[in-house]
Motif scaffolding. Structure first.
Motif, short mmCIF file in Angstrom:
data_model
loop_
_atom_site.label_atom_id
_atom_site.label_comp_id
_atom_site.label_asym_id
_atom_site.label_seq_id
_atom_site.Cartn_x
_atom_site.Cartn_y
_atom_site.Cartn_z
N HIS A 168 -4.59 25.87 0.32
CA HIS A 168 -5.42 24.70 0.02
C HIS A 168 -5.32 24.33 -1.44
CE1 HIS A 168 -8.00 24.04 3.47
NE2 HIS A 168 -7.94 25.12 3.51
N ASP A 169 -4.19 24.97 -2.19
CA ASP A 169 -4.03 24.59 -3.82
C ASP A 169 -2.95 23.46 -3.81
OD1 ASP A 169 -4.07 24.86 -6.39
OD2 ASP A 169 -2.97 26.90 -6.53
N ILE A 170 -3.39 22.43 -3.49
CA ILE A 170 -2.37 21.14 -3.50
C ILE A 170 -2.97 20.10 -4.39
CG2 ILE A 170 -1.92 21.68 -1.07
CD1 ILE A 170 -3.78 19.32 -0.23
N ILE A 171 -2.08 19.09 -4.96
CA ILE A 171 -2.45 18.22 -5.63
C ILE A 171 -1.90 16.94 -5.01
CG2 ILE A 171 -2.68 19.52 -8.01
CD1 ILE A 171 0.34 18.34 -8.40
N VAL A 172 -2.62 15.79 -5.37
CA VAL A 172 -2.25 14.58 -4.88
C VAL A 172 -1.52 13.82 -5.93
CG1 VAL A 172 -2.98 12.32 -4.18
CG2 VAL A 172 -4.40 14.44 -3.62
N ALA A 210 -8.68 16.38 -2.36
CA ALA A 210 -7.70 16.97 -1.09
C ALA A 210 -7.71 18.35 -0.82
CB ALA A 210 -6.31 16.38 -1.55
N PRO A 211 -7.70 18.94 -2.03
CA PRO A 211 -7.78 20.48 -1.59
C PRO A 211 -9.09 21.26 -0.75
CG PRO A 211 -7.27 19.99 -4.06
CD PRO A 211 -7.59 19.10 -3.48
N SER A 212 -9.78 20.57 -0.77
CA SER A 212 -11.17 20.78 -0.10
C SER A 212 -10.98 20.53 1.46
CB SER A 212 -12.50 20.20 -0.70
OG SER A 212 -12.76 20.56 -2.04
N ILE A 251 0.98 -1.27 -0.11
CA ILE A 251 -0.16 0.10 -0.02
C ILE A 251 0.72 1.31 -0.11
CG2 ILE A 251 -1.79 1.41 1.35
CD1 ILE A 251 -2.59 -1.49 0.01
N LYS A 252 0.78 1.98 -0.87
CA LYS A 252 1.49 3.36 -1.07
C LYS A 252 0.77 4.43 -0.32
CE LYS A 252 1.68 3.05 -5.43
NZ LYS A 252 2.44 3.34 -6.83
N GLU A 253 1.28 5.05 0.41
CA GLU A 253 0.74 6.33 0.92
C GLU A 253 0.95 7.71 0.05
OE1 GLU A 253 -0.91 6.86 3.70
OE2 GLU A 253 -0.72 4.77 3.87
N PRO A 254 -0.07 8.55 -0.43
CA PRO A 254 -0.21 9.45 -1.23
C PRO A 254 0.98 10.44 -0.74
CG PRO A 254 -2.01 9.86 0.26
CD PRO A 254 -1.27 8.46 0.57
N THR A 255 1.24 11.38 -1.83
CA THR A 255 2.24 12.23 -1.65
C THR A 255 1.54 13.47 -2.50
OG1 THR A 255 4.22 11.16 -1.89
CG2 THR A 255 4.49 13.15 -2.21
N PHE A 256 1.65 14.75 -1.43
CA PHE A 256 0.87 15.94 -1.78
C PHE A 256 2.07 16.86 -2.35
CE2 PHE A 256 -1.47 13.63 1.36
CZ PHE A 256 -2.81 13.62 0.71
N VAL A 257 1.59 17.62 -3.29
CA VAL A 257 2.41 18.92 -3.85
C VAL A 257 1.64 20.24 -3.57
CG1 VAL A 257 3.82 19.94 -5.56
CG2 VAL A 257 3.83 17.35 -5.16
N LYS A 317 0.92 23.69 -4.80
CA LYS A 317 0.85 24.37 -6.05
C LYS A 317 1.38 25.99 -5.56
CE LYS A 317 -1.96 23.48 -9.23
NZ LYS A 317 -3.30 23.46 -10.09
N ASN A 318 1.15 26.33 -4.36
CA ASN A 318 1.40 27.55 -4.09
C ASN A 318 2.89 27.84 -3.72
OD1 ASN A 318 0.65 30.39 -3.22
ND2 ASN A 318 0.89 29.61 -1.36
N CYS A 319 3.35 27.08 -2.73
CA CYS A 319 4.90 27.04 -2.11
C CYS A 319 5.77 26.07 -2.83
CB CYS A 319 4.98 27.32 -0.73
SG CYS A 319 4.55 25.65 0.02
N GLY A 320 5.09 24.83 -3.56
CA GLY A 320 6.14 23.94 -3.92
C GLY A 320 6.31 22.84 -2.91
N TYR A 321 5.77 23.01 -1.65
CA TYR A 321 6.38 21.97 -0.73
C TYR A 321 5.76 20.73 -1.01
CZ TYR A 321 6.91 20.42 4.09
OH TYR A 321 7.30 19.57 4.98
N GLU A 322 6.52 19.49 -0.96
CA GLU A 322 5.97 18.16 -0.93
C GLU A 322 5.94 17.59 0.54
OE1 GLU A 322 7.69 16.34 -4.47
OE2 GLU A 322 7.44 14.27 -3.53
#
Length: 147
Positions: A121-125, A109-111, A66-72, A74-79
């Motif tokens: 909240h401007d993130i992507i999975v 996720a952004p919600s 099982i792979k845990e998700p990684t989020f990025v 989009k505002n500051c580039g932090y992963e």
């Protein structure tokens, strides 16, 4: 019920790979699935075991990681990982229960989540793909790992 179509796709992919590489017996398939997927691991393994018969996978074991998700952000580039927002995820789970929205639709996720660094909240999975992470084969009495 999509576990059966996933098992079918994995089996077809491995069979095609085995044919291209002249492999006669596969002993193990290592499959990575995102934790946010709808997949029931037991049903996926049952489907794999029933559908692999009479193929190079006849004696193959399906190992699932099982792979845990990684989020990025989009505002500051932090992963960041789900552990970095565990408190936020726990809040969503406590509000909605086991079938919480992010389990059903990770794109939401952004919600519900915000970047732990900048609060946006401007993130992507990332990493939502099902991946074949390794195939072990039996050749001349030994097993070989192929990634």
């Amino acid at each position: 019920m999509h576990e059966w179509s996933v098992a079918d796709a994995v089996i077809r992919t491995v069979i095609n790979w085995a044919e291209e590489n002249h492999v006669k017996e596969v002993t193990k398939v290592k499959l990575g699935i995102p934790s946010y997927s709808f997949l029931e691991v037991d049903i996926l393994k049952e489907a794999f075991d029933m559908m692999k018969k009479d193929s190079v996978l006849d004696h193959a074991e399906l190992e699932i990681v099982i792979k845990e998700p990684t989020f990025v952000c989009k505002n500051c580039g932090y992963e960041f990982s789900s552990n970095d927002v565990k408190d936020q995820l726990d809040t969503v789970r406590s509000e909605f229960g086991e079938e919480y929205p992010l389990h059903l639709m990770p794109a939401l996720a952004p919600s519900f989540l915000k970047c732990p660094k900048c609060g946006s909240h401007d993130i992507i999975v990332k990493s939502q793909d099902i991946t074949i992470d390794g195939i072990e084969v039996k050749e001349s009495g030994t097993a070989e790992t192929v990634s």
